[in-house]
Write a protein that holds these residues in place. Structure first.
Motif: not given
Length: 242
Positions: A123, A163-164, A167, A175-176, A179
């Motif tokens: 990511a 990190w959000r 991503v 990936y979202q 996550y």
């Protein structure tokens, strides 16, 4: 032949949730084996001591999680969750009796952290390749705003949001969603994960390097910084549980 699985009466509040949890745990621990048919609706409602409406709602949730297969006019059969279920079951595994009964200590959390590391590195690379100037600037500003914060809980919350942002900047919808599932599973183990994650959350220097690499569209440097960050928690868990 194994003894039949029995279920206990359910309190009236949260009926479908409680029924779902008992059935879910029986499936994840193997007490209800793949291919096994659930008792009939009437018998199961009597075991739980609930109305059929609450039972049906719980069965629908199990079906949506791909833990059972409902045949119209036929039996409801248990599926092998290892080949049918999706990542949303990860947080259920974290709170069920599955890990204690079927796997060595820490395997569910280790699995989540290994996937977190793999997704985090890629990511970060994608964010460096795809992030707009506005998205990259937001990530850099976010890290800068964390400077001077000492409260570990606040740093942990900000690290999750950091990190959000990465991503999302990588523009990979899968990936979202992954996550989100990973965060849910990690939250289920908060008593363990918060101490393990504290060094990562407090490492604003490496977070700053990652943010700068994204802004510079330096995918290799972003991946390297992401690996250094996300490997810490996994290494600490491994050292703890062996």
């Amino acid at each position: 032949m194994a003894d039949p699985v029995s279920f206990g009466p359910i309190a009236r509040s949260g009926v479908s949730d409680a029924v779902y949890q008992q059935l879910r745990d029986a499936i994840l621990t193997g007490a209800l084996a793949p291919g096994e048919a659930l008792p009939g609706e009437r018998a199961l409602a009597e075991q739980f001591g609930v109305a059929r409406h609450g039972l049906r709602e719980a069965i629908r949730r199990l079906q949506q999680a791909r833990l059972v297969e409902v045949s119209h006019g036929g039996a409801t059969r248990v599926l092998d969750w290892r080949v049918s279920a999706g990542l949303e079951v990860l947080s259920d595994l974290a709170v069920s009796d599955f890990a204690a009964s079927s796997l060595p200590e820490g395997v569910i959390l280790r699995s989540a952290l290994e996937m977190r590391l793999a997704i985090g590195v890629d990511a970060a690379r994608l964010a460096a390749e795809r992030a707009s100037a506005a998205a990259a600037g937001e990530i850099e500003a976010f890290v800068g705003a964390s400077a001077g914060i000492m409260d570990p809980l606040v740093l942990a919350e900000r690290y999750e949001q950091f990190w959000r942002l990465i991503v999302v900047a990588g523009e990979n919808v899968a990936y979202q969603l992954a996550y989100n599932s990973l965060v849910a599973a990690i939250h289920q183990n908060a008593a363990v994960t918060r101490p393990l994650s504290a060094p990562e959350a407090a490492d604003l220097a490496t977070q700053g390097e990652l943010a700068a690499a994204i802004a510079a569209h330096d995918a290799d440097s972003a991946a390297d910084a992401a690996h250094r960050l996300t490997s810490v928690m996994l290494a600490r868990l491994t050292a703890t549980v062996g």
